[in-house]
Design a protein around this motif. Structure first.
Motif, mmCIF file in Angstrom:
data_model
loop_
_atom_site.group_PDB
_atom_site.id
_atom_site.type_symbol
_atom_site.label_atom_id
_atom_site.label_comp_id
_atom_site.label_asym_id
_atom_site.label_seq_id
_atom_site.Cartn_x
_atom_site.Cartn_y
_atom_site.Cartn_z
ATOM 1 N N LYS A 142 41.859 46.303 29.847
ATOM 2 C CA LYS A 142 42.762 47.457 29.912
ATOM 3 C C LYS A 142 44.200 47.023 30.168
ATOM 4 N N ASP A 143 45.108 47.829 29.714
ATOM 5 C CA ASP A 143 46.533 47.540 29.903
ATOM 6 C C ASP A 143 46.973 48.072 31.270
ATOM 7 N N GLY A 144 48.023 47.488 31.815
ATOM 8 C CA GLY A 144 48.634 48.067 33.009
ATOM 9 C C GLY A 144 48.092 47.542 34.328
ATOM 10 N N TRP A 145 47.197 46.576 34.275
ATOM 11 C CA TRP A 145 46.681 46.031 35.531
ATOM 12 C C TRP A 145 47.467 44.792 35.936
ATOM 13 N N THR A 146 47.746 44.676 37.218
ATOM 14 C CA THR A 146 48.419 43.481 37.725
ATOM 15 C C THR A 146 47.707 43.004 38.983
ATOM 16 N N PHE A 147 47.996 41.766 39.374
ATOM 17 C CA PHE A 147 47.567 41.282 40.684
ATOM 18 C C PHE A 147 48.562 41.797 41.712
ATOM 19 N N SER A 148 48.177 41.730 42.985
ATOM 20 C CA SER A 148 49.075 42.313 43.975
ATOM 21 C C SER A 148 50.343 41.487 44.164
ATOM 22 N N ASP A 149 50.416 40.286 43.554
ATOM 23 C CA ASP A 149 51.684 39.548 43.600
ATOM 24 C C ASP A 149 52.539 39.847 42.368
ATOM 25 N N GLU B 11 51.741 39.566 39.095
ATOM 26 C CA GLU B 11 51.356 38.945 37.828
ATOM 27 C C GLU B 11 50.451 39.872 37.029
ATOM 28 N N LYS B 12 50.623 39.873 35.711
ATOM 29 C CA LYS B 12 49.788 40.733 34.850
ATOM 30 C C LYS B 12 48.380 40.180 34.713
ATOM 31 N N VAL B 13 47.389 41.066 34.695
ATOM 32 C CA VAL B 13 46.017 40.632 34.423
ATOM 33 C C VAL B 13 45.819 40.619 32.916
#
Lengths: 307, 545
Positions: free
Chosen positions: B104-111, B113-115
Motif C-alpha cells: 500500500k502507498d502512504g506507509w512510513t516508518f516512525s523515523d 522513511e517510506k515503506v
C-alpha cells in the motif's frame, strides 16, 4: 601489615582460579544451552552450529575456560544470549544488590548489636527472654514467608510501601526488602552479641573498669562492647558475601533486578558467560570481605598484630 | 566515643531512609485522569530471551513488543484470527507458487522513511541469511533460494534469495520452492515485517531503541527493567492506538506483578499466576479474562525407540490416552484455565479454519476399563512402566505430569504404571528431546506461529519436520499434507488437512491433552481489554480512564 595484606592478596589467586574453573565445569555439565534458545522448536542445525561458534561453545571445555579467563583479565566478561554484554548486566545488577546489602547490614549492625547489648546486660530478665523468643521465631520462619507477608500487609492492605521495587531501586524502596533479607542474620547477630557480652561482663577488665569509677556507658562501649564484637564482626563479614549472592528469594518477591535475579536467569538459560562472570565477582567480594574482617580484628583488639 | 558517634550516624541514615520511603510510597503511576487518549498504561513484561529483531524473536515477550511497533503485509484479526490485509494492497497468484505482492502507498516508518517493496525484500533476506544467526530463519524456507543463503552445512553461497525480486517501488514477486496455497496467510507473522535502513546502518543503535512502522514507537528501553512505548501520532493505519502509550515493566515473578496490580501500581497483568486463580474472581470480578489461545499441550512418543514402535504400540498409546482423565485435571489443577483437547489443533482456528471439535472421538475420553483392555491387547507397557519426561524449571509441569500419572495408575490399578521423570532445565530437556535421548513419552507444547491448521500439523508430524522430535513418520500423512498445501481452494485445503489429522488420530502419533488459555487481569482504569489468538493483549485497543 603491608606484607600481610600482600600475602593474603596473593593467596586469593589460586582460590579465584579454582572456584571459577569449578563453576565453569558445573555449568558445562548441564548440557547444551543452544537447545533451549529456540523455544519449543529445535533450532535448525545450521543456525545452531553458527550460534555455538559465536559463543565459542564448539571448542573443548579447557580451551573455552582459557579463552574466557584470558578475556576476563582484559575486562571482557563475554556476551549473554540476549546480546547484552555481561559487564553491562553487572553494571545494572551490582549497584542494586550493593544498596540492598548495605540496608541489610545496617539493620544487622544497628538493631542486632543494640538488642544484643541490651539483652546481654539484662540476662534472664523479661527483655532478654522476650528477645530470645522473637529471634527464635525469626530464625525458624523461612524468608519467603516473612517477605510475602510483609509485602501483602504493608504493600496491599496498608499501602505504606510499594509491593515491588522500581527499576531505579532507590534506598527508600529497599528498606522493607532489606529488613526481610537481614531478618535471619539479624537474629543471629543479636544472639551472638548477647552471649559475647554476657560472657565478658564477668571478666576482670570490666570489673577493673567499673572499680576505677568509669561512667557506665563508657565501660559498656569502650571496654565491654569492643572486646565482644570480634565474633560478631566475623559473622557480619562473611554475611556480606552471603547476602549478595543469596538474595534470590528476596529479590524475586520484591521484583529487584539484582545479582540474584541475573544469576537465576543465567542458570535457567544455561548462560555460562553470565553465571561464571557473576560468580567470579561474588568470589572476589567474599575474599575481600574476609580480608577486611581480618584487618578489623587488629582495630578491635590491639594485641592482634599482623607481620 | 567512636562507638556512640557511629551509632548516631547510622540512626540518622535509617531516619533519612524511612523518610524517603514515605515519599516514595505515594506511587507515581504518572497517568492522567479522564478518558482521554493521552493516558499511559503499565503492563507486566518479562525480559526477552533473544535480541529484539523480528526474525530472531520466537517467544511471547519479545513478540509482544514487535506486534506493537510493527505492522506487516497481513494482520491477524484479534477476534477471529483471520489473516487480513494490512500493508498489502494485493497478493496475487495463479499457481500457488508464484506470488506478486503490492504494498500500500502512504506507509512510513516512525523515523520518516517510506515503506517500500525493498523494505520487505531486504528484511526477509536478512532474516534468512545464515550469517545473521536469526532463530526464525526457517520461516523463509519456502522461498526459492533459501538453500543457498541458509545451507544445512557449510558456508552460504548467495547473499540473497533468488525467489525474491523487487519489480517496482511498491511491488515485488515471491517464488516458492513448492506449492503452498496458505503462504499469504503466514505473512502476518512477526518475522515477515519490513525493516528500515536504520536497522542495517546502525544495528546496535537500532537494538537499543527499535524503530518500526506500528501504532507505537519506542520512547526508551532500559534492558532488563522497562520499555516505554508512546503512541505514534503519524501512524497511517486504521488501528491507531486508543491510549497514549504503554510502559512494559519487567517482573522477576508473575506473583509480584499480580500483587502490584492489587496494590494499584500496575494496570495490566497478562499472565495470572496459577496460585492466584482461586482468588481472581474475588479480587478482580469482571476485570479478568480467560480465553483459549493457540496453544496445545500433548504427550509425544519416541518413535525412534523400537519399544514404542512395534505392532501393538498403537493400542498401548490409545490405551494411555483413554486412561487420562482430562476433565478432572483441567478442573482441579488448572482451575479451568485449560480446556480438554478433542483434536490436535486449537479452537482459535474456528470451524472454518480447521478446528474440528471431537475429531479425537472416544480415544480422548476417559474410560478406565477400555484403557486397561487396550493396553493389555497391545502387549502391555514397554518395560512395565511409562516415564513421562518434563522440565521442572518453568511452568507447573510437575503438577500436571503427576496428575496424569495418577490418573493412569488409577485406571490401570497399578501404582507403578506411570512415573514422572523431571529434567532440571528447559535447555537440557530440549537438548535431550531433540537428540532423541528420551526413552518414554515426553511433554510437548505447541504455540502456533500463525492461525492455520497447517501450522499445527506439518511442523510436528511431517517426516523429519522441524519439531517432530519423536521422529514419527507416515507416508499417507505426508502425502495428504502435500496435497493440502497445493490445494488452491482454502475450504478444500482445510478438509484435506483434517484427513491428515485423522491419520494422526488413527496412529495416536501424540496424545492431545488440553488447549491452553490466555489470561489477563487489569485495573479499574482500563477498559476494552482483549487477548488475541496468541494470548497477547491487544494493546492498541485498550482505553485508559
Amino acid at each position: 601489615m603491608g606484607r600481610y595484606v600482600v600475602r593474603r592478596l596473593v593467596q586469593m589467586v589460586p582460590v579465584f582460579i579454582g572456584s571459577t574453573l569449578l563453576i565453569f565445569l558445573m555449568v558445562n555439565v548441564m548440557g547444551d544451552p543452544v537447545a533451549g534458545l529456540c523455544g519449543d522448536r529445535s533450532c535448525d542445525a545450521a543456525t545452531a552450529a553458527q550460534l555455538k561458534k559465536e559463543f565459542g561453545l564448539d571448542q573443548p571445555v579447557w580451551q573455552q575456560y582459557l579463552t574466557y579467563m584470558g578475556n576476563v583479565f582484559t575486562g571482557d566478561f563475554g556476551t549473554a544470549f540476549n546480546g547484552q554484554e555481561v559487564t553491562e548486566l553487572m553494571s545494572t545488577a551490582f549497584p542494586v544488590t550493593i544498596r540492598l546489602t548495605v540496608v541489610a547490614i545496617l539493620f544487622e549492625v544497628v538493631i542486632g548489636i543494640t538488642l544484643g547489648v541490651l539483652t546481654g546486660l539484662r540476662r534472664g530478665r523479661p527483655v532478654d527472654t522476650g528477645v530470645l523468643l522473637i529471634t527464635l521465631v525469626v530464625i525458624s520462619v523461612p524468608t519467603f514467608v516473612t517477605g510475602l507477608l510483609l509485602q501483602l500487609l504493608l504493600g496491599v492492605e496498608r499501602d505504606w510501601i510499594r509491593p515491588s521495587v522500581s527499576s531505579e531501586a532507590p534506598f527508600g524502596e529497599l528498606i522493607v526488602p532489606g529488613l526481610v533479607l537481614a531478618s535471619v542474620s539479624l537474629a543471629y547477630v543479636t544472639r551472638l552479641t548477647r552471649t559475647s557480652i554476657a560472657e565478658n561482663r564477668r571478666s576482670d577488665y570490666v570489673r577493673t573498669a567499673i572499680a576505677k569509677g568509669l561512667p557506665r556507658h563508657r565501660v559498656v562501649t569502650r571496654h565491654l562492647l569492643r572486646n565482644s564484637l570480634i565474633p560478631v564482626v566475623t559473622f557480619i563479614g562473611a554475611d556480606i558475601g552471603f547476602l549478595m549472592g543469596g538474595a534470590i528469594v528476596t529479590e524475586r518477591i520484591f521484583n529487584i533486578h539484582g545479582v540474584g535475579y541475573q544469576l537465576y536467569q543465567g542458570i535457567l538459560r544455561q548462560n555460562t558467560q553470565t553465571v561464571v562472570g557473576f560468580v567470579t565477582v561474588l568470589v572476589l567480594v567474599f575474599l575481600l570481605c574476609n580480608l577486611v574482617v581480618d584487618l578489623l580484628y587488629a582495630v578491635l583488639d590491639p594485641r592482634i598484630r599482623y607481620a | 566515643m567512636r562507638g556512640a558517634t557511629n551509632a548516631g550516624w547510622a540512626a540518622c541514615a535509617v531516619a533519612v531512609a524511612l523518610a524517603a520511603t514515605a515519599c516514595g510510597g505515594g506511587g507515581d503511576s504518572g497517568g492522567g485522569s479522564g478518558g482521554d487518549g493521552g493516558a499511559v498504561l503499565s503492563s507486566s513484561w518479562t525480559d526477552p530471551q533473544n535480541p529484539l529483531e523480528p526474525a530472531n524473536t520466537n517467544e511471547v515477550q519479545g513478540g509482544k513488543v514487535l506486534s506493537m511497533i510493527f505492522r506487516g503485509l497481513k494482520q491477524y484479526d484479534p477476534k477471529t484470527g483471520e489473516a487480513e490485509d494490512m500493508l498489502a494492497e494485493r497478493i496475487e497468484t495463479s499457481d500457488s507458487r508464484n506470488y506478486t505482492v503490492t504494498v500500500k502507498d502512504g506507509w512510513t516508518f516512525s523515523d520518516g522513511e517510506k515503506v517500500t517493496a525493498k523494505s520487505f525484500v531486504d528484511a526477509w533476506n536478512y532474516g534468512a541469511s545464515l550469517r545473521n544467526n536469526q532463530k526464525n530463519a526457517y520461516f523463509f524456507s519456502y522461498i526459492e533460494g533459501y538453500d543457498q543463503v541458509h545451507p544445512a552445512k557449510g558456508e552460504q553461497s548467495a547473499e540473497t534469495m533468488s525467489g525474491l525480486k523487487v519489480t517496482g517501488e511498491r511491488t515485488f514477486t515471491v517464488r516458492l520452492s513448492q506449492k503452498f496455497s496458505s503462504f499469504p496467510d503466514t505473512l502476518g507473522y512477526n518475522a515477515f515485517v519490513p525493516l528500515p535502513r536504520a536497522f542495517y546502518d546502525d544495528h546496535d543503535g537500532w537494538l537499543a531503541k527499535p524503530v518500526g512502522n506500528g501504532p507505537y514507537a519506542v520512547e526508551s528501553y532500559t534492558k532488563g527493567s522497562e520499555m516505554r512505548l508512546t503512541k505514534w501520532d503519524a501512524y497511517p493505519g486504521e488501528d491507531a492506538a486508543l491510549n497514549g502509550g504503554v510502559t512494559l515493566k519487567v517482573y522477576t515473578d508473575n506473583n509480584t506483578a499480580y500483587t502490584d496490580l492489587m496494590a494499584g501500581n500496575l494496570d495490566l497483568v497478562d499472565d495470572v499466576p496459577a496460585q492466584q486463580l482461586k482468588n481472581v474472581a474475588n479480587d478482580l470480578g469482571d476485570r479478568y479474562l480467560n480465553t483459549p489461545a493457540g496453544i496445545i499441550q500433548t504427550l509425544a512418543f519416541p518413535f525412534y525407540d523400537k519399544n514404542w514402535n512395534k505392532a501393538g504400540s498403537v493400542k498401548v498409546r490409545k490405551g494411555l490416552s483413554r486412561a487420562i482423565n482430562r476433565e478432572q485435571i483441567t478442573d482441579t489443577i488448572f482451575q479451568k484455565t485449560r480446556t480438554p483437547a478433542t483434536d490436535w489443533t486449537s479452537p482459535v482456528l474456528g470451524a472454518d479454519g480447521g478446528y474440528k471439535e471431537g475429531l479425537c472421538g472416544e480415544w480422548c475420553q476417559y474410560d478406565a476399563a477400555a484403557a486397561k483392555k487396550l493396553i493389555k491387547e497391545g502387549g502391555g507397557l514397554p518395560g512395565g512402566q511409562v516415564k513421562i519426561t518434563y522440565n521442572a524449571d518453568t511452568g507447573s509441569h510437575k503438577l500436571w505430569v503427576d496428575a496424569v500419572c495418577n490418573s493412569i495408575n488409577n485406571a490401570l490399578d497399578n501404582d507403578r504404571a506411570c512415573v514422572g521423570n523431571p529434567i532440571g532445565t528447559f535447555a537440557d530437556f530440549r537438548s535431550k528431546s531433540t537428540t532423541q535421548k528420551l526413552a518414554g513419552p515426553f511433554r510437548a507444547g505447541w504455540q502456533m506461529d500463525y492461525p492455520l491448521t497447517q501450522n499445527f500439523l506439518q511442523p510436528l508430524y511431517y517426516t523429519d519436520a522441524s519439531s517432530n522430535d519423536g521422529k514419527w513418520s507416515n507416508e499417507e500423512f505426508d502425502k495428504l499434507v502435500d496435497e493440502a498445501n497445493a490445494e488452491t481452494d482454502p475450504a478444500r485445503a482445510v478438509e484435506t488437512f483434517q484427513k491428515a489429522e485423522a491419520v494422526v488420530r488413527d496412529n495416536m502419533a501424540a496424545i492431545p491433552l488440553w488447549y491452553q488459555n490466555g489470561s489477563a487481569g487489569w485495573s479499574e482504569r482500563l477498559s476494552n481489554v482483549a487477548l488475541n489468538p496468541f494470548s497477547v493483549p491487544v494493546y492498541d485497543q485498550i482505553k485508559v480512564g
